[in-house]
Write a protein that holds these residues in place. Structure first.
Motif, short mmCIF file in Angstrom:
data_model
loop_
_atom_site.label_atom_id
_atom_site.label_comp_id
_atom_site.label_asym_id
_atom_site.label_seq_id
_atom_site.Cartn_x
_atom_site.Cartn_y
_atom_site.Cartn_z
N THR A 87 17.89 33.08 -9.21
CA THR A 87 18.82 32.68 -8.17
C THR A 87 18.85 31.16 -8.13
O THR A 87 17.80 30.51 -7.99
CB THR A 87 18.40 33.21 -6.79
OG1 THR A 87 18.35 34.65 -6.84
CG2 THR A 87 19.39 32.78 -5.72
N TYR A 88 20.06 30.59 -8.33
CA TYR A 88 20.23 29.14 -8.33
C TYR A 88 20.92 28.68 -7.05
O TYR A 88 21.66 29.43 -6.42
CB TYR A 88 21.15 28.70 -9.48
CG TYR A 88 20.66 28.95 -10.87
CD1 TYR A 88 19.73 28.11 -11.45
CD2 TYR A 88 21.19 30.00 -11.63
CE1 TYR A 88 19.31 28.31 -12.76
CE2 TYR A 88 20.78 30.21 -12.93
CZ TYR A 88 19.82 29.36 -13.49
OH TYR A 88 19.42 29.57 -14.77
N ILE A 137 16.93 21.96 -12.32
CA ILE A 137 17.09 22.41 -13.68
C ILE A 137 17.40 21.24 -14.62
O ILE A 137 18.38 20.51 -14.40
CB ILE A 137 18.22 23.46 -13.78
CG1 ILE A 137 18.03 24.55 -12.72
CG2 ILE A 137 18.26 24.05 -15.19
CD1 ILE A 137 16.69 25.24 -12.76
N PRO A 138 16.61 21.03 -15.66
CA PRO A 138 16.89 19.97 -16.64
C PRO A 138 18.17 20.28 -17.41
O PRO A 138 18.56 21.44 -17.55
CB PRO A 138 15.66 20.00 -17.57
CG PRO A 138 14.63 20.79 -16.84
CD PRO A 138 15.36 21.74 -15.96
N LYS A 139 18.80 19.24 -17.94
CA LYS A 139 20.08 19.43 -18.63
C LYS A 139 19.94 20.26 -19.90
O LYS A 139 20.92 20.88 -20.35
CB LYS A 139 20.71 18.07 -18.95
CG LYS A 139 19.90 17.21 -19.89
CD LYS A 139 20.59 15.87 -20.12
CE LYS A 139 19.78 14.98 -21.06
NZ LYS A 139 20.48 13.68 -21.28
N GLU A 197 24.11 31.13 -6.79
CA GLU A 197 24.50 31.92 -7.95
C GLU A 197 23.31 32.75 -8.41
O GLU A 197 22.17 32.27 -8.38
CB GLU A 197 24.98 31.01 -9.08
CG GLU A 197 26.19 30.16 -8.70
CD GLU A 197 26.65 29.29 -9.86
OE1 GLU A 197 26.82 29.83 -10.97
OE2 GLU A 197 26.84 28.08 -9.65
N LYS A 198 23.59 33.97 -8.87
CA LYS A 198 22.51 34.87 -9.27
C LYS A 198 22.70 35.38 -10.69
O LYS A 198 23.82 35.70 -11.10
CB LYS A 198 22.42 36.05 -8.31
CG LYS A 198 21.91 35.68 -6.92
CD LYS A 198 21.66 36.92 -6.08
CE LYS A 198 21.09 36.53 -4.71
NZ LYS A 198 20.77 37.73 -3.89
N LEU A 199 21.61 35.44 -11.41
CA LEU A 199 21.55 36.07 -12.71
C LEU A 199 20.67 37.31 -12.54
O LEU A 199 19.48 37.19 -12.25
CB LEU A 199 20.95 35.13 -13.76
CG LEU A 199 20.76 35.68 -15.16
CD1 LEU A 199 22.10 36.00 -15.81
CD2 LEU A 199 19.98 34.69 -16.03
N LEU A 257 16.34 25.71 -8.58
CA LEU A 257 15.90 27.09 -8.69
C LEU A 257 15.41 27.58 -7.33
O LEU A 257 14.52 26.98 -6.73
CB LEU A 257 14.77 27.19 -9.72
CG LEU A 257 14.35 28.60 -10.15
CD1 LEU A 257 15.52 29.34 -10.78
CD2 LEU A 257 13.18 28.53 -11.12
N ALA A 258 15.99 28.69 -6.85
CA ALA A 258 15.65 29.20 -5.52
C ALA A 258 14.71 30.40 -5.58
O ALA A 258 13.82 30.54 -4.75
CB ALA A 258 16.92 29.58 -4.76
#
Length: 325
Positions: free
Chosen positions: A318-319, A221-223, A110-112, A146-147
């Motif tokens: 990018t996740y 990624i932490p919650k 997934e991308k932001l 995190l990629a």
């Protein structure tokens, strides 16, 4: 005799011009250590842990405060400087929920997107005294890694009259940045998520954004979300070696005092008004114990960006979002 005394005097002034910061156990250089002067100014060591300091260059500095990720801070008087300084490693305090074993499950990428802008008037002017951190919430209850991180940068045209043309020739730069990742500590950056020293060199050839691959650092990624920070270290040579740039401009005040103004480095960092919440924080890196401050009106900032409602540096991510087992 006079010649001998003169030579001794010169040697005394420059004998510790080049100082190396080392690990007290391994004796390896500590790359990109932070050298604070205690007055809000400072500089950085290079990739070999080296920096230049003499009383002739900095006559008003009597103490140095050396810090680096994974090491205890070192305070030392400039009168006691030697050509090697040693930092003691400290035990990692990493949260096992954040940094874990590698996942081999299937995932969806997934991308932001980053927010790009080459309008110089919509940009933050990077200085070595400031670290910028941007908050990102966790977007799902599923495991996420995190990629990559996309850092938007503004390219400046050589010819001001042609600045609005996409094919205009851009000003050249070669600048080194340091990146950190923090957990969310009640709304502000807290503990670092990895003690790896992460740097990258950006040039005009990277285009409107520099994409940093962080997949190998296994940052989960932490919650409660996390922060990505960016800090300019200075200009480099063609090989990416950090140069001993002039970090400050000296300006005489009306009272006759000399004030040191931090030098602005290129590239500029575009801010955006397309993010609804105010997620960007600023910290002065050369002040020990200084707190993170949200970049917004009323927090002591004097910036034309705030007047335009440009509150956020528009980093993209990018996740890898893992599927349930």
């Amino acid at each position: 005799m006079h010649r001998i005394l003169f030579i001794i005097l010169i040697i005394g002034q420059f004998s510790y011009a080049q100082i190396t910061v080392r690990d007290s156990i391994s004796k390896y250089p500590v790359s990109y250590a932070t050298i604070s002067f205690g007055n809000g100014n400072g500089l950085f060591a290079d990739d070999e842990g080296q920096f230049i300091f003499t009383k002739k260059l900095y006559p008003d500095i009597d103490s140095l405060y050396i810090s680096a990720l994974g090491f205890k801070d070192l305070n030392i008087s400039t009168e006691n400087l030697t050509n090697q300084l040693f930092l003691s490693p400290q035990a990692s305090k990493l949260d096992e929920v954040v940094i874990g074993s590698k996942l081999n499950r299937k995932f969806k990428e997934e991308k932001l997107k980053p927010y790009l802008d080459d309008d110089y008037y919509n940009c933050w002017l990077p200085t070595i005294e400031s670290e910028i951190a941007v908050y990102f919430p966790k977007t799902t209850t599923k495991d996420q890694k995190l990629a990559a991180v996309s850092f938007p940068i503004a390219l400046e045209s050589k010819d001001w009259k042609k600045r609005k043309r996409t094919n205009s020739e851009k000003k050249k730069f070669s600048t080194l940045f340091k990146v950190k990742f923090y957990n969310n500590n009640n709304g502000i950056p807290g503990e670092v998520l990895t003690y790896e020293t992460i740097v990258f060199r950006a040039t005009e050839k990277n285009g409107d954004a520099f994409v940093l691959d962080v997949d190998k650092f296994d940052i989960y990624i932490p919650k409660n979300g996390f922060f990505v920070s960016l800090q300019v270290l200075g200009y480099t040579d063609k090989a990416g070696k950090l140069l001993p740039n002039k970090k400050y401009k000296e300006i005489e005040s009306k009272k006759g005092d000399i004030i040191k103004i931090p030098t602005n480095f290129r590239p500029l960092l575009p801010f955006t008004d397309e993010v609804e919440s105010k997620n960007t924080y600023i910290k002065r890196v050369f002040i020990s114990g200084n707190n993170w401050v949200k970049f917004k009106n009323g927090n002591g900032f004097q910036s034309s960006l705030l007047d335009k409602n440009l509150f956020n540096y528009g980093i993209g991510l990018t996740y890898k979002t893992y599927k349930d087992e």
